[in-house]
Design an enzyme around this catalytic site. Structure first.
Site, mmCIF file in Angstrom:
data_model
loop_
_atom_site.group_PDB
_atom_site.id
_atom_site.type_symbol
_atom_site.label_atom_id
_atom_site.label_comp_id
_atom_site.label_asym_id
_atom_site.label_seq_id
_atom_site.Cartn_x
_atom_site.Cartn_y
_atom_site.Cartn_z
ATOM 1 C CE LYS A 52 -3.522 -2.752 2.294
ATOM 2 N NZ LYS A 52 -4.229 -3.150 3.486
ATOM 3 C CD GLN A 96 -3.241 -4.928 6.401
ATOM 4 O OE1 GLN A 96 -3.447 -3.996 5.894
ATOM 5 N NE2 GLN A 96 -3.890 -6.298 6.267
ATOM 6 C CG ASP A 119 -9.386 -1.297 4.923
ATOM 7 O OD1 ASP A 119 -9.423 -1.384 3.627
ATOM 8 O OD2 ASP A 119 -8.834 -1.607 5.755
#
Ligand code: NAP
Length: 293
Positions: A52, A96, A119
């Protein structure tokens, strides 16, 4: 058989994002900024976060990573989330996953400011997706929809079978495929570990989306001739003959299924590449929602 080349498409979309970001910077405005919270030393999580960061670097998006030890308490992690919620420099951030067992994942996700939840896992964003309102769609389902849209795959009236009902992939993609939109307007069957006659249901799919988490689970006899096959699975299989000591494969038996499918995503280079670029798209969207009201 047509390969749904997520890697090339992701490169194309990255170019588009790079142009938009360059224009923002040229106007003297602040570049979009994506942050990631990384807890512990899980190698797969470290690899994802590094990918990312690399993608941000390639597109002119500022990125930063906040690392915490695996033994962090839930209260401390909530404080880290709160800090990013209030940091005006940061337009969007992710936590994450997976998180260590002492942390309640739902509590952490619900603490993220929905306007920065790139997200798309916050219940508010999931609700907006359900009702067709503007919000953030989770990156992997968004990447899959981009792949279908940009390859002009017809979805209207088609039977789409999704195998796997996780909150991050299977369930949201089933909602997106059934919504009144293009791509969408499909008739969707959502399967899981209690589904009976799975093979028969999969064989009736015009579009088959596999998000099971079991390597090579979808075999050729589960696929209709000419079907569109989207493989979400990612597995590292140990293999000493490979330089890295492993190879990557998906939930679909690619060698056999690709002989039968009309379109198919490879692993790697399919959905995974699209997921990262979808996160960048959401970051740019977060920036626009904040500065272009
Ligand atoms: P998950 O949370 O483990 O969910 C797996 C789903 O598969 C569950 O709904 C489960 O059913 C279902 N399932 C398991 N065994 C089955 C069987 N024998 N028959 C039918 N259904 C079965 O997995 P996930 O997070 O969605 O991830 C799935 C895969 O995608 C993993 O390999 C993951 O690494 C990969 N992934 C890739 C990306 C990407 O960017 N490409 C992103 C996210 C995940 P139950 O609900 O009944 O247990």
């Amino acid at each position: 058989m047509v390969l749904l080349d997520g890697k090339s498409l992701a490169a194309e979309i990255k170019e588009e994002i790079k142009k938009e970001t360059a224009a923002i910077i040229d106007r003297g405005e602040k570049a979009p900024h994506l942050a990631a919270i990384l807890v512990g030393e899980d190698p797969a999580s470290q690899t994802y976060v590094a990918s990312k960061e690399k993608a941000c670097h390639e597109t002119g998006i500022t990125s930063s990573v906040y690392k915490y030890p695996a033994n962090i308490s839930e209260e401390e992690l909530l404080k880290a989330v709160d800090f990013l919620n209030h940091d005006n420099e940061i337009d969007g951030f992710i936590v994450q996953l997976p998180l260590p067992p002492q942390i309640n994942v739902e509590r952490i996700i619900s603490a993220i400011d929905p306007a920065k939840d790139v997200d798309g896992f916050h219940p508010e964003n999931l609700g907006k997706m359900m009702t067709g309102q503007q919000g953030f769609v989770p990156a992997t389902p968004l990447g899959i929809m981009q792949l279908l849209e940009r390859y002009a795959i017809e979805t209207e009236g088609k039977h789409c079978v999704v195998v796997g009902r996780s909150n991050i992939v299977g369930t949201p993609v089933s909602i997106l495929m059934s919504r009144k939109a293009i791509p969408g307007n499909a008739t969707v069957t959502l399967c899981h570990s209690h589904t009976q006659n799975l093979g028969e249901i999969c064989r009736s799919a015009d579009i088959l989306i596999a998000a099971i988490g079991k390597p090579g689970f979808i075999k050729a006899d589960m696929v209709k001739e000419g079907a569109v096959v989207i493989d979400v699975g990612i597995h590292r299989i140990p293999d000493e003959s490979k330089e890295k000591g492993y190879f990557i494969t998906g939930d679909v038996d690619f060698a056999e299924v690709s002989k039968k499918a009309g379109w198919i995503t490879p692993v790697p280079g399919g959905v995974g590449s699209m997921t990262i670029v979808a996160l960048l798209m959401n970051t740019l969207k977060a920036w626009k929602m904040k500065y272009q009201k």
